[in-house]
Motif scaffolding. Structure first.
Motif, mmCIF file in Angstrom:
data_model
loop_
_atom_site.group_PDB
_atom_site.id
_atom_site.type_symbol
_atom_site.label_atom_id
_atom_site.label_comp_id
_atom_site.label_asym_id
_atom_site.label_seq_id
_atom_site.Cartn_x
_atom_site.Cartn_y
_atom_site.Cartn_z
ATOM 1 N N SER A 286 119.074 18.558 5.120
ATOM 2 C CA SER A 286 117.853 19.312 4.792
ATOM 3 C C SER A 286 117.402 19.227 3.340
ATOM 4 O O SER A 286 116.207 19.286 3.067
ATOM 5 N N ARG A 456 120.574 19.630 16.031
ATOM 6 C CA ARG A 456 119.126 19.649 15.769
ATOM 7 C C ARG A 456 118.386 18.703 16.702
ATOM 8 O O ARG A 456 117.217 18.932 17.033
ATOM 9 N N ARG A 457 119.077 17.638 17.111
ATOM 10 C CA ARG A 457 118.448 16.656 18.006
ATOM 11 C C ARG A 457 118.704 16.975 19.481
ATOM 12 O O ARG A 457 118.501 16.139 20.352
ATOM 13 N N ASP B 55 113.163 15.867 14.272
ATOM 14 C CA ASP B 55 114.469 15.691 14.910
ATOM 15 C C ASP B 55 114.380 15.074 16.307
ATOM 16 O O ASP B 55 115.362 15.059 17.037
ATOM 17 N N TYR B 91 114.462 5.417 6.143
ATOM 18 C CA TYR B 91 115.521 5.621 5.160
ATOM 19 C C TYR B 91 116.860 5.100 5.675
ATOM 20 O O TYR B 91 117.322 5.489 6.750
ATOM 21 N N ASN B 92 117.453 4.210 4.912
ATOM 22 C CA ASN B 92 118.803 3.703 5.213
ATOM 23 C C ASN B 92 118.932 3.213 6.657
ATOM 24 O O ASN B 92 119.841 3.619 7.385
ATOM 25 N N TYR B 114 115.222 8.687 14.224
ATOM 26 C CA TYR B 114 114.858 10.098 14.389
ATOM 27 C C TYR B 114 113.858 10.513 13.316
ATOM 28 O O TYR B 114 114.029 10.183 12.140
ATOM 29 N N SER B 116 112.586 12.813 10.757
ATOM 30 C CA SER B 116 113.304 13.822 9.976
ATOM 31 C C SER B 116 112.462 14.242 8.782
ATOM 32 O O SER B 116 111.500 13.569 8.416
ATOM 33 N N GLU B 117 112.871 15.342 8.189
ATOM 34 C CA GLU B 117 112.207 15.769 6.952
ATOM 35 C C GLU B 117 113.263 16.101 5.932
ATOM 36 O O GLU B 117 114.230 16.812 6.237
ATOM 37 N N TRP B 118 113.112 15.559 4.740
ATOM 38 C CA TRP B 118 114.059 15.829 3.658
ATOM 39 C C TRP B 118 113.269 16.133 2.399
ATOM 40 O O TRP B 118 112.589 15.264 1.872
ATOM 41 N N GLU B 123 110.247 11.210 7.396
ATOM 42 C CA GLU B 123 110.762 9.846 7.406
ATOM 43 C C GLU B 123 111.497 9.576 8.711
ATOM 44 O O GLU B 123 111.687 10.480 9.534
ATOM 45 N N THR B 125 115.098 8.420 10.114
ATOM 46 C CA THR B 125 116.489 8.274 9.675
ATOM 47 C C THR B 125 117.363 7.806 10.833
ATOM 48 O O THR B 125 116.947 7.821 11.992
ATOM 49 N N ASP B 126 118.581 7.412 10.482
ATOM 50 C CA ASP B 126 119.563 6.929 11.469
ATOM 51 C C ASP B 126 118.928 5.886 12.391
ATOM 52 O O ASP B 126 119.108 5.914 13.610
#
Lengths: 528, 255
Positions: A286, A456-457, B55, B91-92, B114, B116-118, B123, B125-126
């Motif tokens: 987060s 979360r997923r 997510d 990202y990554n 996925y 995501s928010e950071w 973005e 991610t994974d």
């Protein structure tokens, strides 16, 4: 604004790079063991490199530069050039790369965990015990040109952390621990009081209460759209600390891994439950606890005491817009405990190692600079940049440091976490250090972060999930190879039958030879 | 949950068909690979991606605009939606060193990860990806965001986009009047990210030269190192987000 996320990018890379160090070293020659020269050669000029880490804090950079300037004034024949890092894992990665090419720095800020990998190359890092006690150039030595602390003036707990396999491979530079930063205003608004030592149960209870939402989706406690009641910065520290507090396995000094145990599983289920309630998240998933805390979107943030200047409504450093900062009362406590009667918290922070070189005089010059970092001037100045604690009793007891602790112009949260740490030095612990302990630490972090993400997923976290997670993390960080190599070293197993027969036969031959010579000797004596 | 959009690149199919006839010795092998490249791809449109909840798993077809340096089986990608109506920050993304050779500007890839928010950055991610042979016929032109300078509420509509801003003035970034800083507060050294402050006469923004994207040997890095306070500049970059607009600048022109 910063983009401090960069640290993340190298965590896995460093872990993987660690495993390649051994192979990288195979081709390089073995350096001679360092021995302390009889006298430091002041007629020669030495250029030494210092790889330093700062917390993206300009004050720390300035202190390093001042230390170099002051040291060079004392030793005009030593030139120190600094390379700055803001990430321990980047240093680790670069050192590993440079060990393979024999271009390591002379002096380097590092973690003992990392040194355990560095020393897998023979005579790579200088063992410091002989230097500590050298009468002329050792700690408090007669020929040292500054007020150096004696070995007995380094906080014993911190010095012990620098010992690997009974040898000191580094000196502590700064120490910190983790602290629980609390929005007291919100805790009290929820009907709770902040205890002296919060328990995990209490944290979860308050966090759960904070997830209550209004009909429009905003949170009751802050009236905002966002509320993550509890955010932990370092997922690895979280798992390690919880396991330690519960007396559960993690690893031993021989590198045997105990991380994947029933207690870990139980903790992961608790974390999964709290994430599903919206009560918990991590930095990796987060963001920074301080950003959420200061925006009133988080009630409990666990972060290093060395991050204290980013925490709280009045924090001198901040990544969020001024208009987003919420006014609240901040208090600090030790990290949550399972047994508040016996609090336990991690000890962390930078140490300094000296890399071995062909020229012992160059190593001695490096050691003198490393030792200079323990002077009161450097220790007190650097500790004051954040919630660090000086590693020498000499600095801690000094009037300058005591004045600093009582200086009302200092940021109150920074002083509060520093005092909390000073009062709890006897309650700190460190994890066993071995070649591979960095990978294990990263694995511990990944367990928590994977569970947080999965919940979360909307993935199901059950026994099958946990079993698979353990398997994946073990493979990713090559922990099975680590355990296998440790097992080989620690226990070779019973001898094969053939070997036993061979040894027995050798024994019989030796007995036969002995009997022959005895009989021969008796015959000769009888003849005489 | 998600409605998949299908694309069939007629041009690619035609090109593949022609190449089958054009090839001689390796015809059998090549036909097999090229036929695979012409299959339909199932992916979300940019609008569907935007509507997807955080997510959730997403699959997007995108064309690489730039990458950060490959790092131990991971690569971070700035990409435009294949259909040209938005941009992604991936990202990554899992990527072997060998595969990273194919993740270059203009390459079109199918990414699954996925949403995501950071710290405000939305973005993917994974993520994992697969190569496609699809050609990007309409590379997305940078959007001119000069009018939205300093206005996060307006800028966020173009998060991750390639953009330009013009006629900006370099302001002092540090306490000592520097035109730029190594690391956000000057605590870094050459090779670290560069931070510099610019204004449009009314408000200021802080721009970043992200060293993993454009390192010390690049034109933009060296141009920023040579900036002076008061210079008037035009910039291009990607609209990254960190607690507000935090653009990654890829080109600076001093007027």
């Amino acid at each position: 604004m910063t983009t401090r996320r960069k640290a993340l990018t190298s965590i896995l890379a460093a872990a993987i790079a660690a495993s390649s160090l051994l192979t990288g070293c195979h081709g390089s020659g073995v350096r001679k063991e360092f021995s302390v020269p009889e006298a430091f050669d002041t007629t020669r000029e030495f250029n030494i490199t210092f790889w330093a880490k700062n917390d993206t804090n300009i004050n720390q950079t300035n202190i390093y530069n001042q230390a170099i300037e002051d040291f060079e004034a004392l030793y005009p024949n030593i030139n120190v050039s600094i390379k700055l890092y803001t990430d321990y894992n980047k240093i680790y990665n670069d050192v590993i790369t440079n060990i393979a090419t024999d271009t390591t720095p002379n002096v380097c800020i590092t973690y003992p965990d990392h040194i355990a990998t560095y020393i897998s190359g023979e005579n790579t890092v200088v063992p410091l015990d002989n230097l500590f006690t050298d009468e002329r150039y050792g700690l408090g030595g007669s020929e040292v040109r500054f007020d150096s602390p004696g070995v007995d003036q380094i906080v014993p707990e911190f010095l012990d952390e620098c010992m690997i396999n009974g040898v000191h491979y580094c000196i502590p530079y700064m120490r910190s621990t983790e602290a629980l930063y609390i929005n007291k205003t919100y805790v009290e608004a929820l009907g709770f009081e902040v205890p002296d030592i919060p328990t995990w149960d209490w944290i979860w209870e308050v966090s759960n209460a904070a997830t209550e939402q209004n009909e429009d989706g905003t949170y009751v406690v802050n009236g905002q759209d966002v509320m993550i009641p509890f955010i932990y910065k370092s997922s690895d520290n979280m798992m390690i600390t919880m396991l330690r507090q519960l007396g559960a396995g993690y690893s031993d000094e021989y590198g045997n891994i105990g991380l994947f145990n029933d207690t870990t599983t139980s903790l992961l289920y608790t974390i999964a439950d709290e994430v599903s309630l919206g009560a918990f998240s991590t930095f990796t998933v987060s963001g920074y606890p301080g950003n959420f805390l200061n925006a009133g979107q988080c009630i409990f943030g666990v972060d290093s005491t060395a991050g204290s200047t980013w925490m709280g409504s009045d924090a001198p450093l901040s990544d969020i817009h001024e208009s987003d900062v919420v006014d609240f009362e901040t208090v600090v406590r030790p990290v949550p405990q399972f047994d508040p009667e016996n609090p336990q918290m991690i000890s962390q922070g930078p140490s300094v190692c000296v890399f071995n070189k062909e020229d012992p005089q160059e190593v001695l010059a490096s050691w003198l600079f490393a030792q200079y970092l323990l002077t009161n001037e450097v220790q007190i100045a650097y500790a004051g940049t954040e919630g660090y604690v000086p590693v020498t009793t000499m600095a801690q007891a000094s009037s300058e440091y005591q004045a600093y602790l009582n200086d009302p112009s200092q940021y109150s949260i920074k002083i509060a976490v520093t005092n909390m740490f000073l009062q709890n030095i006897n309650n700190t612990f460190v994890t066993p250090v071995f070649n591979g302990s960095t990978s294990l630490r990263n694995a511990a972090a990944q367990l928590i972060n994977s569970v947080v993400k999965s919940v979360r997923r909307r993935e199901v976290v059950d026994d099958a999930y946990i079993e698979n997670l353990y398997s994946e993390v073990t493979a990713l960080y090559r922990l099975d190879q680590l355990s296998a190599s440790r097992d080989t070293r620690a226990e070779l197993g019973p001898l094969p039958v053939e070997a036993k027969l061979l040894l027995a036969a050798l024994g019989v031959v030796w007995i036969g030879i002995g009997a022959y010579f005895s009989a021969d000797l008796v015959k000769k004596r009888k003849k005489n | 949950m998600k409605t998949m959009k299908k694309v069939v690149s007629i041009a690619v199919v035609a090109a593949m068909a022609l190449s089958v006839f054009a090839c001689s010795a390796d015809t059998a092998e090549t036909t097999s690979e090229e036929t695979q490249a012409a299959v339909d791809y199932e992916y979300m449109s940019y609008a569907e991606y935007e509507a997807a909840p955080l997510d959730s798993e997403v699959t997007v077809l995108c064309t690489v605009m730039a990458t950060q340096s490959w790092w131990e089986d991971q690569i971070t990608v700035y990409a435009q939606a294949f259909d040209g109506d938005g941009a992604y920050f991936i990202y990554n993304m899992a990527c072997s060193e060998e595969d990273s050779e194919g993740v270059y500007e203009g390459a079109t890839i199918l990414v699954t990860g996925y949403k995501s928010e950071w710290e405000g950055e939305v973005e993917i991610t994974d993520a994992t990806f697969e190569f496609t042979d699809l050609a990007q016929e309409n590379p997305m032109a940078p959007v001119d965001l000069t009018a939205d300078f300093g206005n996060d509420e307006a800028l966020i509509a173009n998060q991750n986009r390639n953009f330009t801003m013009t006629g900006l003035t370099v302001e002092a970034s540090g306490d000592n009047g520097e035109a730029f800083l190594y690391s956000w507060d000057g605590s870094g050294s050459q090779g670290d990210d560069l931070y510099f402050t610019v204004s449009n006469g009314e408000t200021t923004m802080t721009f970043t030269v992200e060293s993993y994207l454009t390192g010390a040997d690049t034109d933009v890095y060296q141009t920023v190192e040579a900036l002076n306070v008061g210079d008037t500049i035009d910039v291009a970059g990607f609209l990254y987000w960190y607690q507000g607009a935090n653009p990654h600048i890829t080109a600076v022109t001093v007027e």
